[in-house]
Design a protein around this motif. Structure first.
Motif, PDB file in Angstrom:
ATOM      1  N   GLN A 102      12.302  -0.037  26.267  1.00  0.00           N
ATOM      2  CA  GLN A 102      13.064  -0.097  27.512  1.00  0.00           C
ATOM      3  C   GLN A 102      13.906   1.156  27.706  1.00  0.00           C
ATOM      4  OE1 GLN A 102      15.279  -3.731  27.193  1.00  0.00           O
ATOM      5  NE2 GLN A 102      13.523  -5.054  27.686  1.00  0.00           N
ATOM      6  N   ARG A 133      11.668   3.954  28.923  1.00  0.00           N
ATOM      7  CA  ARG A 133      11.291   3.796  30.330  1.00  0.00           C
ATOM      8  C   ARG A 133      12.431   4.199  31.258  1.00  0.00           C
ATOM      9  NH1 ARG A 133       8.536  -2.187  29.674  1.00  0.00           N
ATOM     10  NH2 ARG A 133       6.609  -1.504  28.620  1.00  0.00           N
ATOM     11  N   ASP A 180      12.629   7.898  31.403  1.00  0.00           N
ATOM     12  CA  ASP A 180      11.566   8.489  32.222  1.00  0.00           C
ATOM     13  C   ASP A 180      11.879   8.343  33.707  1.00  0.00           C
ATOM     14  OD1 ASP A 180      10.250   9.136  29.920  1.00  0.00           O
ATOM     15  OD2 ASP A 180       8.890   7.407  29.967  1.00  0.00           O
ATOM     16  N   LYS A 181      12.378   7.154  34.112  1.00  0.00           N
ATOM     17  CA  LYS A 181      12.711   6.938  35.524  1.00  0.00           C
ATOM     18  C   LYS A 181      13.846   7.853  35.966  1.00  0.00           C
ATOM     19  CE  LYS A 181      11.259   2.085  35.729  1.00  0.00           C
ATOM     20  NZ  LYS A 181      11.718   0.684  35.929  1.00  0.00           N
TER      21      LYS A 181
END
Length: 294
Positions: A252, A255, A258-259
């Motif tokens: 998590q 992620r 990355d966002k």
């Protein structure tokens, strides 16, 4: 100033302290107050003639960064009992409740003949049939099973008689190869019906267990480098194994990172009045113009 002599009787009730009382706590007085850790000790391994342990010794040195000394001995278990070795690679050692034992591998049986013998005409990869021994004088059978343990000293001595053409000798093929007696040659021979082969074992005293012996024991068992069961590594400790929850949280976090990176890249492109750069940072497609081959 006047110094008054003291009466020995004044100290009669004082506790007596000897060298053992002066030694550091937990250190025997007869060791001079020094404790030797496993990493400060040199692992000593005795091996029987015909054993081929170098691959295990090499892995031990590479993985631990420690030295290891080894030497050949007709009776390596005796070397351990005498304190000259820590571990032994022995051929069919007797079972002993005070010793650890790890089975390594079985050996092929061999036959030694004088160089002019008819069996010497066979190729090195050929296997002699037991039926071919009819009419032969077997001077010594130390090939395993009911024949009893193979004594390297007895085999070495009897090979001199074999060289005269007086008869043949049966023993583990690796032992015959290691002794390589002058005037003789050897070939593999089929095992006798129902006879068990000779076997190499790694053995050491249970009282001598430490990180060094356990590391070599793990290597001969096939333990892979970096195993969490390894007692020693080359100065590094194995990484902690993550739980299922820790793995999920780590995914998590990646992620979210990355966002966040994608959002920052889009905002930066808008401020400059252009479109966000592609994956390669070179416009829409991000493709690099190919170079021309000459």
């Amino acid at each position: 100033m006047v110094f008054m002599p003291t009466d020995p009787a004044d100290h009669a009730d004082a506790p007596r302290r000897d060298a053992a009382d002066l030694a550091p706590e937990g250190v025997p007085a007869d060791r001079g107050g020094s404790l030797e850790s496993p990493r400060q000790r040199l692992l000593r391994v005795a091996f029987v003639p015909g054993a081929m342990p170098e691959k295990w010794f090499r892995r031990y040195r590479e993985r631990t960064g420690l030295a290891l000394t080894s030497f050949s001995a007709d009776d390596p278990v005796l070397e351990v009992a005498a304190g000259r070795a820590d571990m032994a690679l022995a051929r069919d050692p007797q079972e002993d409740d005070a010793l650890h034992r790890i089975r390594l591998y079985d050996e092929a049986a061999g036959i030694a003949v004088e160089k002019e013998h008819v069996l010497s005409l066979l190729k090195d990869g050929d296997v002699v049939d037991r039926a071919d021994l009819s009419g032969e004088t077997v001077l010594l059978d130390a090939s395993g099973g009911d024949a009893g343990p193979a004594d390297p000293g007895a085999v070495r001595e009897m090979l001199q008689v074999v060289a005269t053409g007086a008869g043949v000798l049966l023993a583990p093929r690796p032992l015959l190869r290691a002794l390589n007696a002058r005037g003789t040659t050897h070939r593999e021979i089929a095992p006798a019906d129902g006879a068990r082969p000779t076997t190499l074992w790694l053995t050491w005293p249970k009282s001598g267990d430490d990180e060094l012996t356990q590391e070599l024991a793990g290597i001969v068992r096939g333990r892979r480098e970096g195993s969490r069961r390894s007692a020693l590594t080359a100065g590094e400790s194995p990484q902690k194994k993550l739980s299922a929850r820790e793995k999920t949280l780590a995914k998590q976090a990646r992620r979210q990172a990355d966002k966040g990176g994608a959002a920052r890249g889009g905002a930066l492109g808008s401020k400059r009045g252009g479109k966000p750069a592609g994956p390669g940072g070179r416009g829409k497609s991000g493709a690099r113009k190919p170079k021309r081959r000459r």
